[in-house]
Design an enzyme around this catalytic site. Structure first.
Site, PDB file in Angstrom:
ATOM      1  CG  HIS A  54     -36.288  52.661 130.764  1.00  0.00           C
ATOM      2  ND1 HIS A  54     -36.873  52.890 129.286  1.00  0.00           N
ATOM      3  CD2 HIS A  54     -37.079  52.788 131.572  1.00  0.00           C
ATOM      4  CE1 HIS A  54     -38.009  52.941 129.672  1.00  0.00           C
ATOM      5  NE2 HIS A  54     -38.252  53.097 130.994  1.00  0.00           N
ATOM      6  CG  ASP A  90     -34.378  51.976 127.069  1.00  0.00           C
ATOM      7  OD1 ASP A  90     -34.649  51.148 127.972  1.00  0.00           O
ATOM      8  OD2 ASP A  90     -35.169  53.147 127.247  1.00  0.00           O
ATOM      9  CB  SER A  94     -41.336  55.034 130.436  1.00  0.00           C
ATOM     10  OG  SER A  94     -41.130  53.339 130.477  1.00  0.00           O
TER      11      SER A  94
END
Length: 294
Positions: A252, A224, A155
């Site tokens: 995610h 996601d 991320s």
């Protein structure tokens, strides 16, 4: 009547301006979500570790863990520098760390400034300084050759890893569930506000990755819900290669778990290719869902 309309218009514009300034000022709190309380240690995950204290170039003290694998790899790369996402702290990454130690990698994970036991407050430039301090600790204090170190970022950590990889020579870079630049992510979640209010952070990972010469593995799920897969694709397409793209399953925060065991198989194949005589990871690894390779 005209005077009242002008006054109303001016008040409205003033209100919009003040609201915009408030959101601009609050942006760090909308991007960084640090947790100061550690929930566990690697001992709770059955892993040996040592506490690490790092000093950044601007005098911030960072906290990290050096975590030993149950059985180390016989070939390089042998170390992984872990950059986590924008929320929580290093104690919330046990599931992911265990995957890498099961692969025989020693893991150094740090908390960015303002996270966990690290001093300071998070900022874009601050995170870059934190990454530099972690790299210098591995290569200068621990004396680990760069060609034995893999950078991993998930991320927001993917943007940090891309920045560091553009300025160093790691064995490889693994980026998971990340984005091309913060502006793209803002346009997904705040389509109107992102066009009216300038961002205080950039995290231009797509520009950094274009300067990375190390082998790259990008992993992303089409499901996601926070970072759309097309942002990860843009990051992958900007990299010069050698590179691979692996599609995960799940959301995610749980894609790497829901894609098991294929996720770990893909990582293992990537690492094994790095250890091959040519040192390139250009062939396709095991497929969690869909795999591309250049």
């Amino acid at each position: 009547m005209l005077a009242k309309l002008i006054s109303l218009l001016l008040l409205t514009l003033l209100g919009v301006l003040l609201f915009g300034l408030l959101l601009w000022w609050l942006q760090p709190k909308m991007i960084f979500f640090p947790d100061e309380q550690l929930q566990a240690t690697p001992i709770d995950w059955g892993l040996e570790y040592e506490e690490v204290e790092l000093a950044t170039e601007d005098g911030i003290s960072l906290h990290g863990w050096r975590i030993k694998p149950p059985r180390a790899r016989d070939t390089a790369p042998r170390s992984l520098l872990f950059f986590h996402g924008n929320a929580g702290n290093l104690s919330h990454r046990g599931d992911s760390i265990r995957i890498f130690t099961d692969l025989g990698l020693e893991v150094l994970i740090i908390d960015y400034r303002g996270y966990g036991r690290s001093q300071g407050s998070p900022s874009e430039q601050g995170l870059y300084r934190d990454a530099t301090a972690a790299w210098q600790w591995l290569t200068q204090v621990r004396g680990i050759p760069p060609e034995e170190i893999v950078l991993f970022g998930r991320s927001l950590g993917g943007a940090v890893a891309a920045w560091l990889a553009a300025r160093t020579t790691p064995a490889a870079v693994i980026i998971e569930s990340s984005f091309d630049r913060m502006q793209s992510l803002a346009e997904v979640h705040y389509p109107l506000l992102s066009r009216l209010i300038p961002l205080r952070v950039a995290f231009p990972a797509v520009e950094e990755i274009a300067n990375v010469q190390s082998p790259l593995l990008v992993l992303h799920s089409p499901d996601d819900e926070i970072v759309p897969i097309q942002l990860g694709r843009r990051l992958y397409e900007a990299a010069p290669g050698p590179k691979q793209f692996v599609e995960l399953q799940g959301g995610h925060n749980d894609g790497f778990l829901r894609s098991q065991p294929q996720y770990q198989d893909a990582l293992a194949a990537f690492l094994d290719q790095l250890a091959a005589p040519d040192g390139h990871a250009g062939a396709a690894p095991a497929q969690p869902a869909d795999t591309d390779a250049d």
